[in-house]
Design an enzyme around this catalytic site. Structure first.
Site, mmCIF file in Angstrom:
data_model
loop_
_atom_site.group_PDB
_atom_site.id
_atom_site.type_symbol
_atom_site.label_atom_id
_atom_site.label_comp_id
_atom_site.label_asym_id
_atom_site.label_seq_id
_atom_site.Cartn_x
_atom_site.Cartn_y
_atom_site.Cartn_z
ATOM 1 N N HIS A 52 0.864 -1.199 0.000
ATOM 2 C CA HIS A 52 0.000 0.000 0.000
ATOM 3 C C HIS A 52 0.896 1.242 0.000
ATOM 4 O O HIS A 52 1.621 1.462 -0.955
ATOM 5 C CB HIS A 52 -0.937 -0.077 1.211
ATOM 6 C CG HIS A 52 -2.025 0.945 1.270
ATOM 7 N ND1 HIS A 52 -2.396 1.741 0.240
ATOM 8 C CD2 HIS A 52 -2.846 1.293 2.306
ATOM 9 C CE1 HIS A 52 -3.411 2.542 0.603
ATOM 10 N NE2 HIS A 52 -3.683 2.304 1.852
ATOM 11 N N HIS A 80 -2.690 -2.599 -9.414
ATOM 12 C CA HIS A 80 -3.613 -1.894 -8.524
ATOM 13 C C HIS A 80 -4.876 -2.740 -8.405
ATOM 14 O O HIS A 80 -5.321 -3.344 -9.365
ATOM 15 C CB HIS A 80 -3.973 -0.514 -9.099
ATOM 16 C CG HIS A 80 -4.554 0.406 -8.101
ATOM 17 N ND1 HIS A 80 -5.875 0.359 -7.729
ATOM 18 C CD2 HIS A 80 -3.977 1.381 -7.355
ATOM 19 C CE1 HIS A 80 -6.103 1.277 -6.820
ATOM 20 N NE2 HIS A 80 -4.980 1.908 -6.561
ATOM 21 N N ASP A 94 2.491 5.174 -6.990
ATOM 22 C CA ASP A 94 3.747 5.103 -6.222
ATOM 23 C C ASP A 94 4.976 4.954 -7.105
ATOM 24 O O ASP A 94 6.098 5.118 -6.617
ATOM 25 C CB ASP A 94 3.685 3.913 -5.256
ATOM 26 C CG ASP A 94 2.638 4.150 -4.199
ATOM 27 O OD1 ASP A 94 1.581 3.500 -4.263
ATOM 28 O OD2 ASP A 94 2.862 5.027 -3.364
#
Ligand code: SDX
Length: 427
Positions: A267, A309, A366
């Site tokens: 995460h 994702h 990210d």
């Protein structure tokens, strides 16, 4: 609620159950399971809740197939281009963009809460010098409830609102303390003459011995980064905040639970893991090919950090914005071009690879954010702290929305029991 229903038929008994269908403004509707156990004798099974709507929410909408992200209806690319982080905070909290009077009042209110109790400086100074900043953050955010006994009544909208203001205002101060303790630097005080982002930069990098020169390029990049990380529907950490808060836990304890969940490398910890992965390729003789092979090897727990994702099975719209921002910033600041070049090569290699195409694994938010944070001289162990600082407004907006929802109840999932059958104690 629609007037449509879904009829479930048990093929063994012929029993049927009528389940109501719910529809929202955008996106797939949901099957209401309110009576499913009563009508069928069954629970539902959905590990990771990937197909379960846990609540009704008007804050953020995501369309994973089309790569769409809306905050209160506004597309993320428009907010990233035209808004500010503090304006997005107002939008997420109150549901509408503020007019000038509303924004100025909100901004002044936040500025009134940027300082923390002096004891928090001692609290953070009590951590080991090499404590991970996320360990310090999760402890300190939870400890805030020991300072604000005047605003912990979750049923009082005014208490909920001041707690939201306090968290949004104090996270930059606390985040900078975690960094400066780790570096053995004196803590700076907030400067309310500065914008939210400029204040954070001086909290992080100013030294008492001289005046701090703001870098407008860095401030703008950080503003966009915070906007892109502000909220993201019912992700793991936001769902954690809702579940923790559903028991009546105070806002600071609930947000601390969200900080803890975000820390995981699957995460919010992914941005730090991306840089570790890119540096491993650069420094350990790993190649892009061997890295991708490891990511595909089912016997190797390694995943390609920054890819994939749970919802986006198309490009993460934030990744597109961040990639462009990254490119511009590195040109401006002469940042770590080799690492960015390597990231680009890795992205191109995966986009051409069947394994990733079949599983629709694309770069997520990210993937590039770590490179930008490094260009802004944010140390790697602070990357997830930055994510938590940005996401605090999303967490507290969902927490507040839950407490205003007449349908909310304490979260209490069930299970499929796979343990021993009933048995007697021997003897
Ligand atoms: C964030 O939810 C959010 O909104 C989160 C977030 C937010 O703003 O809050 O967007 C922020 O957390 C982004 C994600 C950051 N994490 C990473 O970059 C870590 C690497 N990504 C993976 O861990 C993974 O993609 C997840 C956790 C993000 C998603 O996992 P899922 O949806 O459970 O995917 P899966 O395990 O069902 O994978 C499906 C297939 C599997 O292969 P098969 O079993 O079908 O053969 O894809 C493979 C997986 O092995 N796969 C990957 C992969 N991600 C999934 N293979 C290699 N590298 C990867 N990164």
């Amino acid at each position: 609620m629609t007037n449509k229903t879904l009829t479930l038929t048990d093929n063994q008994t012929g029993k049927t159950a009528e389940l109501d269908l719910l529809e929202g403004t955008h996106g797939p509707g949901c099957i209401s399971l309110k009576n499913i156990y009563k009508d069928t004798g069954y629970f539902t099974y959905d590990p990771g809740y990937s197909m379960t709507g846990s609540c009704k929410s008007g804050i953020t909408f995501i369309n994973g197939e089309e790569g769409i992200l809306l905050h209160r209806g506004y597309p993320i690319d428009q907010l990233a281009e035209k808004s500010s982080y503090l304006e997005v905070c107002y939008l997420l909290l109150y549901g509408e963009l503020p007019d000038k009077t509303q924004f100025d009042h909100f901004s002044d209110t936040i500025k009134m809460h940027t300082m923390v109790h002096e004891n928090i400086r001692d609290f953070i100074s009590g951590f080991r010098y090499d404590a991970h900043p996320m360990a310090m953050l999760v402890g300190t955010v939870g400890a805030l409830s020991s300072f604000y006994h005047d605003s912990l009544d979750i049923n009082d909208p005014k208490h909920r609102e001041i707690s939201a203001h306090r968290l949004i205002a104090k996270l930059p101060t606390i985040a900078s303390y975690c960094y400066r303790h780790h570096r053995g630097l004196p803590f700076m005080y907030p400067d309310n003459n500065l914008s939210y982002v400029e204040n954070f930069l001086q909290l992080m990098f100013a030294v008492p011995a001289q005046s701090y020169q703001q870098n407008p390029v860095a401030a703008k990049a950080l503003e966009v980064m915070l906007i892109l990380h502000a909220d993201h529907e019912q992700n793991a950490s936001t769902s954690t905040v809702r579940l923790a808060g559903s028991s009546g836990a105070n806002p600071f304890a609930s947000i601390a639970a969200g900080v803890a969940s975000l820390w995981g490398p699957a995460h919010g910890g992914a941005n730090e893991a991306v840089i570790n992965m890119l540096e491993a390729i650069e420094q350990s003789g790993e190649t892009i090919e061997t890295t991708i092979a490891r990511a595909k090897d089912k016997n190797d727990p390694f995943r390609l950090m920054g890819f994939g994702h749970r919802v986006y099975k198309n490009f993460d719209p934030r990744a597109k914005i961040i990639a462009k921002l990254c490119h511009e910033l590195l040109d401006e600041l002469d940042g770590d071009q080799p690492l960015f070049k390597l990231a680009r090569e890795l992205e191109e290699a995966t986009l051409a690879d069947e394994y990733f195409q079949e599983r629709r694994l694309y770069p997520n938010v990210d993937f590039y954010s770590g490179i930008i944070l490094r260009a802004l001289d944010i140390p790697m162990n602070m990357f997830t702290v930055m994510f938590a600082m940005a996401r605090t407004v999303g967490w507290i907006s969902h927490w507040s929305e839950m407490h205003s929802d007449p349908e909310y109840r304490i979260g209490r999932p069930r299970q499929i029991y796979t343990g021993h059958a009933k048995r007697d104690y021997p003897g």
